[in-house]
Design an enzyme around this catalytic site. Sequence first.
Site, short mmCIF file in Angstrom:
data_model
loop_
_atom_site.label_atom_id
_atom_site.label_comp_id
_atom_site.label_asym_id
_atom_site.label_seq_id
_atom_site.Cartn_x
_atom_site.Cartn_y
_atom_site.Cartn_z
N LYS A 168 15.55 59.00 50.28
CA LYS A 168 15.63 59.93 49.15
C LYS A 168 15.59 61.39 49.59
O LYS A 168 15.20 61.71 50.71
CB LYS A 168 14.50 59.65 48.15
CG LYS A 168 14.81 58.42 47.29
CD LYS A 168 13.79 58.16 46.21
CE LYS A 168 14.23 56.93 45.41
NZ LYS A 168 13.19 56.47 44.49
N ARG A 200 10.14 49.53 48.79
CA ARG A 200 11.55 49.28 48.50
C ARG A 200 12.38 50.10 49.48
O ARG A 200 12.23 51.32 49.54
CB ARG A 200 11.82 49.69 47.06
CG ARG A 200 13.23 49.49 46.56
CD ARG A 200 13.31 49.92 45.09
NE ARG A 200 14.66 49.80 44.59
CZ ARG A 200 15.59 50.71 44.77
NH1 ARG A 200 15.34 51.81 45.42
NH2 ARG A 200 16.81 50.50 44.29
#
Length: 254
Positions: free
Chosen positions: A202, A236
Site C-alpha cells: 500500500k 493479508r
Amino acid sequence: MAIINVTPDSFSGPGYLSRDAALRAAEQAVADGAEILDVGGESSRPGAQAVSEQEELDRVIPVVEALAQLNTPISVDTVKPVVMRESIRAGADMINDIAAFRAPGALEAVKDSGAALCVMHMQGEPGTMQLAPTYGDVLIDVERFLVQRLEVLQHAGVSEERIVLDPGFGFGKTLDHNLALLKGLAGFCGGRLPVLVGISRKTMLGEISGRPVGDRVVVGAAAALVAVQNGARIVRTHDVGATRDVLRLWERLA
Ligand code: 7PJ
C-alpha cells in the site's frame, strides 16, 4: 491470507484474469505458506471502474469453485450482497467486506450462513476517501465504528466467534493515521476478537520507503512482522513467501 485478485485494474497491477491463472496463483500461495485465500473481483483503488453484479459474479464464482480443491479456507473480498450469497453457496468460508456489511441486504446475505466475517473500517468512499481524512483520535474513532458494527452483526444473530476486525489501512487514512493504528493494534477492541491487517504494497509503504508498488516486499514483510507483534492474527498479503519467512522468525521468538 494470500490476495488472489481477479480484476484487470488493481493498484498492485493486473490480477489473474482466468480461472486457471487464479488457480495456479492460489496453488503457489498455498505452497508458499498461505492459510487463507482472499479472492477479489472488484478493485477499491481510487478511480477504479465500478463493476456490475453480473461481472463480479462471473469473475469470482468460477474461481471460488476452482479453489475449493486446494482444501484451504477461501475468503471473498466483496461489498455486494449477491456476491456474498453466491460465494457462500460456492464454498467460501469467509466474507471480507471493506464496507463492513453496510450495503442494504449485506447482513441478510451472510447472517444465516456459518461464514466468518471480516469487518473493516473505512472513512468515506473509495473514490474520495484519501482527499481529507480527519479523525478526533484515530484509534478511538476506528474502534468505536468497529464496535458499533459488531453490535449490529450480533443483534442480527451473528455470533462473535465468526467475526474478525480490521482497521482498514489506507482506507480514508493519512500516513500518520496508519502508523497510529499499527502502533495501537495491541489493545484493539479489548483484544477480544482476532484482528486482520492489510498493508501489503500500500501507499503508506511507498511513503515510508520511497519505493514503487512493485518494490515494497521488504518493507511489507517488516510491516507484517510489526503487525503480528502488535497483536494481528491474520495478515493479508500479495507476498506470501516473504511474509511467511518473517512470521516463522516471530514464531520462534514467541
Ligand atoms: C483490504 C481489503 C484491507 C481487508 C483491500 C488492497 C486494496 N480487505 N481489501 N483489509 N484492502 N480486510 O488490496 O491493498 O486492508 S483492497
